[in-house]
Design a protein around this motif. Sequence first.
Motif, mmCIF file in Angstrom:
data_model
loop_
_atom_site.group_PDB
_atom_site.id
_atom_site.type_symbol
_atom_site.label_atom_id
_atom_site.label_comp_id
_atom_site.label_asym_id
_atom_site.label_seq_id
_atom_site.Cartn_x
_atom_site.Cartn_y
_atom_site.Cartn_z
ATOM 1 N N SER A 185 12.806 8.959 17.604
ATOM 2 C CA SER A 185 12.338 7.632 18.189
ATOM 3 C C SER A 185 10.898 7.519 17.536
ATOM 4 C CB SER A 185 13.138 7.248 18.924
ATOM 5 O OG SER A 185 14.425 6.693 18.607
ATOM 6 N N GLY A 186 10.234 8.391 18.517
ATOM 7 C CA GLY A 186 9.237 8.696 19.250
ATOM 8 C C GLY A 186 8.723 9.855 18.415
ATOM 9 N N THR A 187 9.492 10.598 17.425
ATOM 10 C CA THR A 187 8.685 10.727 15.991
ATOM 11 C C THR A 187 8.519 10.186 14.820
ATOM 12 O OG1 THR A 187 10.110 13.186 16.946
ATOM 13 C CG2 THR A 187 8.792 13.457 14.961
ATOM 14 N N GLY A 188 9.313 9.599 14.982
ATOM 15 C CA GLY A 188 9.108 8.447 13.193
ATOM 16 C C GLY A 188 7.536 7.158 14.387
ATOM 17 N N LEU A 189 7.476 7.206 15.212
ATOM 18 C CA LEU A 189 7.006 6.027 15.510
ATOM 19 C C LEU A 189 5.463 6.566 15.549
ATOM 20 C CD1 LEU A 189 7.590 3.724 18.429
ATOM 21 C CD2 LEU A 189 6.679 3.902 16.190
ATOM 22 N N ARG A 190 5.811 8.672 16.354
ATOM 23 C CA ARG A 190 4.630 8.869 15.555
ATOM 24 C C ARG A 190 3.602 9.271 14.349
ATOM 25 N NH1 ARG A 190 0.014 10.109 18.286
ATOM 26 N NH2 ARG A 190 -0.729 12.471 18.917
ATOM 27 N N PHE A 191 5.379 8.721 13.308
ATOM 28 C CA PHE A 191 4.467 8.996 11.995
ATOM 29 C C PHE A 191 4.110 7.982 11.535
ATOM 30 C CE2 PHE A 191 6.560 8.384 7.729
ATOM 31 C CZ PHE A 191 6.546 10.365 7.365
ATOM 32 N N VAL A 192 4.540 7.032 11.673
ATOM 33 C CA VAL A 192 4.312 5.617 11.730
ATOM 34 C C VAL A 192 2.397 5.342 12.065
ATOM 35 C CG1 VAL A 192 4.784 2.962 12.301
ATOM 36 C CG2 VAL A 192 6.272 4.414 10.893
ATOM 37 N N ASP A 193 2.581 5.846 13.208
ATOM 38 C CA ASP A 193 1.573 5.756 13.761
ATOM 39 C C ASP A 193 0.124 6.534 12.970
ATOM 40 O OD1 ASP A 193 -0.862 5.981 15.592
ATOM 41 O OD2 ASP A 193 -0.477 7.703 16.117
ATOM 42 N N ILE A 199 -4.630 4.432 6.860
ATOM 43 C CA ILE A 199 -5.146 2.962 5.905
ATOM 44 C C ILE A 199 -6.962 4.154 5.927
ATOM 45 C CG2 ILE A 199 -5.448 1.240 5.427
ATOM 46 C CD1 ILE A 199 -3.171 0.965 7.215
ATOM 47 N N PRO A 200 -7.427 3.587 4.782
ATOM 48 C CA PRO A 200 -9.086 4.135 4.787
ATOM 49 C C PRO A 200 -9.701 2.210 5.629
ATOM 50 C CG PRO A 200 -7.826 3.880 2.386
ATOM 51 C CD PRO A 200 -6.664 3.390 3.323
ATOM 52 N N LEU A 201 -10.646 3.273 6.398
ATOM 53 C CA LEU A 201 -11.711 1.706 6.783
ATOM 54 C C LEU A 201 -10.658 1.159 7.851
ATOM 55 C CD1 LEU A 201 -13.257 0.342 3.423
ATOM 56 C CD2 LEU A 201 -14.399 2.770 4.575
ATOM 57 N N ILE A 202 -9.977 0.858 7.891
ATOM 58 C CA ILE A 202 -9.402 -0.315 8.837
ATOM 59 C C ILE A 202 -7.885 0.959 10.116
ATOM 60 C CG2 ILE A 202 -9.710 -2.496 7.653
ATOM 61 C CD1 ILE A 202 -6.303 -2.732 7.427
ATOM 62 N N GLY A 203 -7.757 1.739 8.464
ATOM 63 C CA GLY A 203 -7.044 2.932 10.226
ATOM 64 C C GLY A 203 -6.620 2.229 11.485
ATOM 65 N N THR A 204 -8.388 2.986 11.812
ATOM 66 C CA THR A 204 -7.884 3.547 13.633
ATOM 67 C C THR A 204 -8.094 2.007 14.088
ATOM 68 O OG1 THR A 204 -9.687 4.980 13.162
ATOM 69 C CG2 THR A 204 -9.509 4.419 15.377
ATOM 70 N N TRP A 205 -8.702 0.717 14.093
ATOM 71 C CA TRP A 205 -8.645 -0.204 14.116
ATOM 72 C C TRP A 205 -7.396 -0.798 14.474
ATOM 73 C CZ3 TRP A 205 -6.768 -5.008 12.007
ATOM 74 C CH2 TRP A 205 -6.901 -5.701 13.792
ATOM 75 N N ALA A 206 -6.503 -0.812 12.797
ATOM 76 C CA ALA A 206 -4.991 -1.129 12.642
ATOM 77 C C ALA A 206 -3.731 -0.453 13.398
ATOM 78 C CB ALA A 206 -4.886 -1.016 11.422
ATOM 79 N N GLY A 212 -1.826 -0.966 20.281
ATOM 80 C CA GLY A 212 -2.538 -1.751 21.471
ATOM 81 C C GLY A 212 -3.695 -1.066 22.567
ATOM 82 N N GLY A 213 -4.139 0.189 21.414
ATOM 83 C CA GLY A 213 -4.431 1.379 22.514
ATOM 84 C C GLY A 213 -4.566 2.899 21.691
ATOM 85 N N GLU A 214 -4.538 3.747 22.469
ATOM 86 C CA GLU A 214 -3.876 4.928 21.635
ATOM 87 C C GLU A 214 -2.381 5.342 21.454
ATOM 88 O OE1 GLU A 214 -6.107 8.507 21.860
ATOM 89 O OE2 GLU A 214 -7.627 7.556 23.167
ATOM 90 N N PRO A 216 1.315 7.059 22.381
ATOM 91 C CA PRO A 216 2.025 6.035 22.624
ATOM 92 C C PRO A 216 1.628 4.568 23.040
ATOM 93 C CG PRO A 216 2.881 7.453 23.791
ATOM 94 C CD PRO A 216 1.516 7.796 23.997
ATOM 95 N N GLY A 217 0.753 4.663 24.143
ATOM 96 C CA GLY A 217 0.622 3.595 24.504
ATOM 97 C C GLY A 217 2.213 3.004 25.890
ATOM 98 N N ASP A 218 2.308 2.183 26.118
ATOM 99 C CA ASP A 218 3.019 1.913 27.077
ATOM 100 C C ASP A 218 3.616 0.249 26.279
ATOM 101 O OD1 ASP A 218 1.046 -0.049 27.945
ATOM 102 O OD2 ASP A 218 1.172 1.102 30.065
ATOM 103 N N LEU A 219 2.713 -0.468 25.066
ATOM 104 C CA LEU A 219 3.003 -1.694 24.418
ATOM 105 C C LEU A 219 4.914 -2.029 23.493
ATOM 106 C CD1 LEU A 219 -0.154 -3.394 24.217
ATOM 107 C CD2 LEU A 219 2.061 -4.062 26.055
ATOM 108 N N ILE A 220 4.090 -0.231 22.424
ATOM 109 C CA ILE A 220 5.079 -0.109 21.048
ATOM 110 C C ILE A 220 6.002 -0.926 21.547
ATOM 111 C CG2 ILE A 220 5.280 1.692 21.049
ATOM 112 C CD1 ILE A 220 4.104 0.073 18.162
ATOM 113 N N ILE A 221 7.205 -0.136 22.790
ATOM 114 C CA ILE A 221 8.531 -0.658 22.638
ATOM 115 C C ILE A 221 9.057 -1.873 23.026
ATOM 116 C CG2 ILE A 221 10.642 0.068 23.637
ATOM 117 C CD1 ILE A 221 9.978 2.012 22.019
ATOM 118 N N PRO A 222 7.970 -2.350 23.748
ATOM 119 C CA PRO A 222 8.278 -3.706 23.828
ATOM 120 C C PRO A 222 7.528 -4.930 22.716
ATOM 121 C CG PRO A 222 7.382 -3.382 25.583
ATOM 122 C CD PRO A 222 7.616 -2.736 24.761
#
Lengths: 559, 275
Positions: A185-193, A199-206, A212-214, A216-222
Amino acid sequence: MAKPAQINPSSPAMEVRTPPQEESPSKLAAPAKWVDDRIGLAKLLGNIRKIFPDHWSFLLGEIALYSFVILLITGIFLTIWFKPSMTEVEYAGTYQLMRGVPMSEAFASTLSLSFDIRGGLLVRQIHHWAAMLFVAAMTAHMLRVFFTGAFRKPRELNWLIGVGLLSIGLIEGFAGYSLPDDLLSGTGLRFVDGLVRSIPLIGTWAEFFVFGGEFPGDLIIPRLYMVHILLVPGLLLGLISAHMALLVYHKHTQWPGPGRTQRNIQGYPFFPIYVAKAGGFFFIVFAVTILMGAFMQINPVWIFGPYNPAQVTAGSQPDWYMGFVEGAIRIIPNWEWHLWGTTWSWNIFLPGVGLMGLLFTSLALYPFIEAWITGDTSEHHLLDRPRNAPVRTGLGVAGMAAYGMFWLSGGNDILATQFHVSLNAVTYFMRAAVFVVPVLAFIVTKRICLSLQRADRDRVLHGSESGVIVRSPDGGYSEAHQPLSQGEAYTLTRHPQPAALVPNGKKVGRLRQRLSHWYAAGQVPKPTAAEIAEAAHHAAVEDGHDAPALEGGDSGDTP
Amino acid sequence: MTSPASAPRPRQSLRRHRAARPVLLALSLFLVGAVYAAVAPATTSSADGAADAQLIAQGKDLFAVNCASCHGLNAEGLAQQGAPALTNVGAAAVDFQVRTGRMPMGNPYAQAVGKQNTFTDDEINALATYVGSLGSGPKVPGEDQYNPDGLSAEDVARGGDLFRTNCSACHNFKGAGGALPNGFVAPSIEKTDPAQIWEAMRTGPGQMPVFAAGAIPDEDVKAVIAYVQQVNATPSAGLTLGGIGPVAEGFWAWVVGIGSLVLAAVWIATRGARA
């Protein structure tokens, strides 16, 4: 002093009334009438005798529908115990091999769901198999609709809804795959990360917005939990309802055949035939998922272990429906720009975001592109046999081939180990194959379609082969042919054959004219009434072994 | 400390004695030598008895017949054969390579793969002792170094964490093996002998890195071995489909799932209606 209340002697309350006399319905019909009086049941059931045609390929969409129902049922069971939290806990449950290992509550609750809740593991496995089947059945159903031309007017909107269902089905599956917070799961999420960040220009922001930050953070599962059990299922339910409402409104398409026209439909009524057939099929689908859940292990998260960003495992793959994106990422050369201190990761953006966008955009646009090429604005309720639309069929198979090559690339390491070939060899081969194989597939498929058209023409003119060899008085041998039934001959000849558009100033430009020529070229002309009559006469006179048949058909299809 | 001026004369004279420097030099050299002798690794195997000499001689003969064509008569290695020098690989490397059948290899230009070993235990022992006597390197481990019996559940779970951190990237989450670049593979270690897992970690055969005792002590190696054994002994939740992850699951979802449901659909559609 209280005054006594005035009593009107002629108050209606005092009158004795008898209820209005109605025809008393029979005992059985009474409840139905009760409901009908209140919610208009009779109107709702007006479609109960709706006719549906009978063909196995029309049931593929039903598999998807039933898988979805199974997913809802099993999903509710799972939500009772699953904890969508990334709080770190030390495992102290019954699975010994994780004793004392730090993990998220999500993973710990998945373990307890698997090992401590009665039936939990079985339901988890049913849920996962049903999810695989849900997307697979949607895909198969979509291919059926594509190859039979069922997306044509007036069903383009329903096709678009279907494309939407498929795309958000992928999101739903991916979100579910991520929830247990195991190593894959986490490896897949890292992939999506990485995908989001590319994505050009807005990637980091997105990325920061999604996680909710870097990572994996603690928000992505909820957040994914909300997406998985509320947002996307809601969308799916709404779109499925619209999909089926339009199906009823348009009526189902049917295969061509004797007595079947654009204006009628042959088949069985929904009630009672399809209630039994479809209801029975639901139980078959449920049985298959239960059997798979009981006998085939899927997603053994306790072996994968909890997600730890420092760990990764060989054989890290997504579920099958994301495999084509994984494959594209695995085979793309390392294209990256470094400009003024910024990084432009085309090596992730193109195969990830680009390929998914390409797939769903081309799927969505295809009905309109084909209609534009052929200039066909009429309604179609009779299906095309795939051979009678050779270019469409070729394009479809080419698309499947491209998808398949990307898909195989996603398992390049598994291919390498299972077939004892070099990982690099697989990768390099696939880099070429994703471009070459679709072209070959198109050419081969179109040829096969044209050959089948020729075989149809042959069959109509010569009749069917009887297997009886006849010796003529002068010593020649020939096979006796039996004439076709009129019904079969009708089935084989009723299809319209598209003609190339003629240039027409602004409306039909050169590009469109060329495309339409390419689309229509090479078709084997179906026999005319005169040819059939002549062939029949010929057969009666000369045993039918050399009826004039193919001269017209041979010329056009050479490239 | 008292100042030199107030110190007693005899000691000063002793310090300034003519022999003081050479004696001190000799003493310090002796000290260095003694410390070195105590700390430095033994260059020859500990048992230098007559039996060992005989074993080494036997190993040398076996080496000349079975190994020297690639590794050279003195185990110095032959670059054109791609065969490394064996002077410092240690006895454990020989024990691992020969016992698993990797050496002697069939094709020197491909990865050494495990096959049927044709040497007896005594022959392997002699070969290993001989190669071990040529230089440094890990010795063949004793059972106390690799036998995972008696570890607690927490230890085994910790071994699992170590396994996922250090091993699963190549060998897969349960040791089923995986692909490496350029045609190499990380083999399955689901059924590998504990001693051989220890030897592989310490000697780094083929593409595998060395996991030295300083990084992963024997206790941790035991924990890893215990985890690999136990995770593979744990009952599965049905057919494991190869234990290679989602690719196999997707394959079987289409074949078994969609396959059987399409058959069911065909059956339903051909039944028609019997009113």
